[in-house]
Design a protein around this motif. Structure first.
Motif, short mmCIF file in Angstrom:
data_model
loop_
_atom_site.label_atom_id
_atom_site.label_comp_id
_atom_site.label_asym_id
_atom_site.label_seq_id
_atom_site.Cartn_x
_atom_site.Cartn_y
_atom_site.Cartn_z
N GLY A 102 0.81 -1.22 0.00
CA GLY A 102 0.00 0.00 0.00
C GLY A 102 0.84 1.27 0.00
O GLY A 102 0.31 2.37 0.06
N ASP A 103 2.16 1.14 -0.09
CA ASP A 103 3.06 2.28 -0.11
C ASP A 103 2.95 3.00 -1.46
O ASP A 103 2.56 2.40 -2.46
N LYS A 104 3.33 4.26 -1.47
CA LYS A 104 3.22 5.05 -2.70
C LYS A 104 4.04 4.46 -3.84
O LYS A 104 3.64 4.53 -4.99
N THR A 105 5.18 3.84 -3.53
CA THR A 105 5.99 3.21 -4.57
C THR A 105 5.24 2.06 -5.21
O THR A 105 5.22 1.91 -6.44
N GLN A 106 4.62 1.24 -4.39
CA GLN A 106 3.88 0.09 -4.90
C GLN A 106 2.68 0.54 -5.73
O GLN A 106 2.42 0.01 -6.80
N ILE A 107 1.97 1.52 -5.25
CA ILE A 107 0.79 2.03 -5.97
C ILE A 107 1.21 2.66 -7.30
O ILE A 107 0.59 2.41 -8.34
N ALA A 108 2.29 3.45 -7.27
CA ALA A 108 2.78 4.07 -8.50
C ALA A 108 3.23 3.00 -9.50
O ALA A 108 2.96 3.11 -10.71
N SER A 109 3.88 1.96 -9.00
CA SER A 109 4.31 0.85 -9.87
C SER A 109 3.11 0.21 -10.55
O SER A 109 3.12 -0.07 -11.75
N ALA A 110 2.07 -0.04 -9.77
CA ALA A 110 0.86 -0.66 -10.32
C ALA A 110 0.22 0.25 -11.37
O ALA A 110 -0.21 -0.23 -12.43
N LEU A 111 0.17 1.54 -11.10
CA LEU A 111 -0.44 2.47 -12.05
C LEU A 111 0.37 2.57 -13.34
O LEU A 111 -0.20 2.59 -14.44
N PHE A 112 1.70 2.64 -13.22
CA PHE A 112 2.53 2.68 -14.42
C PHE A 112 2.36 1.42 -15.25
O PHE A 112 2.37 1.47 -16.48
N ALA A 113 2.19 0.28 -14.58
CA ALA A 113 2.04 -0.99 -15.30
C ALA A 113 0.74 -1.06 -16.08
O ALA A 113 0.63 -1.83 -17.03
N THR A 114 -0.26 -0.26 -15.69
CA THR A 114 -1.51 -0.26 -16.45
C THR A 114 -1.36 0.51 -17.76
O THR A 114 -2.14 0.32 -18.67
N GLU A 115 -0.33 1.38 -17.83
CA GLU A 115 -0.17 2.22 -19.00
C GLU A 115 1.04 1.88 -19.86
O GLU A 115 1.06 2.14 -21.05
N TYR A 116 2.07 1.31 -19.25
CA TYR A 116 3.32 1.03 -19.95
C TYR A 116 3.65 -0.46 -19.87
O TYR A 116 3.03 -1.20 -19.13
N ASP A 117 4.66 -0.86 -20.61
CA ASP A 117 5.10 -2.25 -20.63
C ASP A 117 5.50 -2.68 -19.21
O ASP A 117 6.44 -2.12 -18.64
N PRO A 118 4.80 -3.66 -18.62
CA PRO A 118 5.10 -4.08 -17.25
C PRO A 118 6.53 -4.55 -17.02
O PRO A 118 7.09 -4.34 -15.95
N HIS A 119 7.14 -5.14 -18.05
CA HIS A 119 8.53 -5.59 -17.91
C HIS A 119 9.47 -4.40 -17.71
O HIS A 119 10.38 -4.45 -16.88
N LEU A 120 9.24 -3.35 -18.50
CA LEU A 120 10.07 -2.16 -18.38
C LEU A 120 9.80 -1.42 -17.06
O LEU A 120 10.72 -0.89 -16.45
N VAL A 121 8.55 -1.41 -16.64
CA VAL A 121 8.21 -0.78 -15.36
C VAL A 121 8.93 -1.52 -14.23
O VAL A 121 9.55 -0.90 -13.37
N LEU A 122 8.86 -2.85 -14.25
CA LEU A 122 9.53 -3.63 -13.21
C LEU A 122 11.04 -3.38 -13.23
O LEU A 122 11.65 -3.18 -12.17
N ALA A 123 11.63 -3.37 -14.40
CA ALA A 123 13.07 -3.12 -14.50
C ALA A 123 13.42 -1.73 -13.95
O ALA A 123 14.38 -1.59 -13.18
N GLY A 124 12.66 -0.74 -14.32
CA GLY A 124 12.92 0.63 -13.84
C GLY A 124 12.74 0.76 -12.33
O GLY A 124 13.57 1.36 -11.64
N VAL A 125 11.66 0.19 -11.83
CA VAL A 125 11.38 0.25 -10.39
C VAL A 125 12.49 -0.47 -9.61
O VAL A 125 13.00 0.05 -8.61
N MET A 126 12.87 -1.65 -10.05
CA MET A 126 13.88 -2.42 -9.33
C MET A 126 15.25 -1.73 -9.38
O MET A 126 15.98 -1.73 -8.40
N MET A 127 15.59 -1.12 -10.51
CA MET A 127 16.86 -0.39 -10.59
C MET A 127 16.85 0.81 -9.65
O MET A 127 17.83 1.06 -8.93
#
Length: 177
Positions: A102-127
């Motif tokens: 429920g943290d803002k990072t997790q929510i932002a990650s979920a929102l970005f994944a609805t609009e952009y390639d989830p693989h790239l979102v995960l890579a960016g978030v993890m980096m």
């Protein structure tokens, strides 16, 4: 940098010399929480009630704070590090795993994944989380070598108690509202 997550990592890194294991625990927790958020998009918020997660996270922070403050000066001098290899991994993992739901990072990650390639979102978030966590660990290591250990322990314990209390108050406020 500077939110409760990096502050937690910084404080944990002052209590161990097993920085790599701490980083592994932290990154595994980030991968699970943010990876699941990205995988499921906004559905993650419905899996676990945010109020319950905040309350549980608050209790974990308070427990860590009490355990840190409980160690007396003789125990501090006895053990050069407060976290063993195994507990550095487990402490990092449990602290981040419980506090990220429920943290803002997790929510932002979920929102970005609805609009952009989830693989790239995960890579960016993890980096980004890796770099922030690494910075927090290095800063904690630096502080541990420069500041009196007893003072650092007391400050760390107090900060964990404050963070935990704020989580519990936030959860209570949500329940009352």
């Amino acid at each position: 940098m500077g939110d409760k997550t990096q502050l937690s990592i910084l404080i944990l890194s002052t209590r161990t010399k097993e920085y790599f294991r701490l980083l592994l625990g932290v990154m595994l927790a980030f991968l699970l929480t943010d990876g699941l958020a990205i995988l499921l998009g906004s559905y993650v918020g419905n899996l676990m009630p945010v109020t319950a997660v905040k309350a549980l996270s608050g209790l974990v922070f308070i427990l860590f704070g009490i355990l840190i403050l409980k160690n007396g000066p003789e125990e501090e001098e006895e053990a050069e590090t407060s976290l063993s290899s195994r507990s550095a991994f487990l402490s990092g993992f449990s602290m981040i795993f419980l506090s990220e739901w429920g943290d803002k990072t997790q929510i932002a990650s979920a929102l970005f994944a609805t609009e952009y390639d989830p693989h790239l979102v995960l890579a960016g978030v993890m980096m980004a989380l890796f770099l922030l966590s690494l910075m927090a660990i290095f800063l904690g290591r630096y502080l541990a070598s420069r500041i009196d250990r007893k003072l650092l322990s007391r400050a760390a314990g107090a900060i964990f108690l404050l963070i935990g209390s704020s989580f519990l108050l936030s959860a209570l406020a949500t329940l009352v509202a």
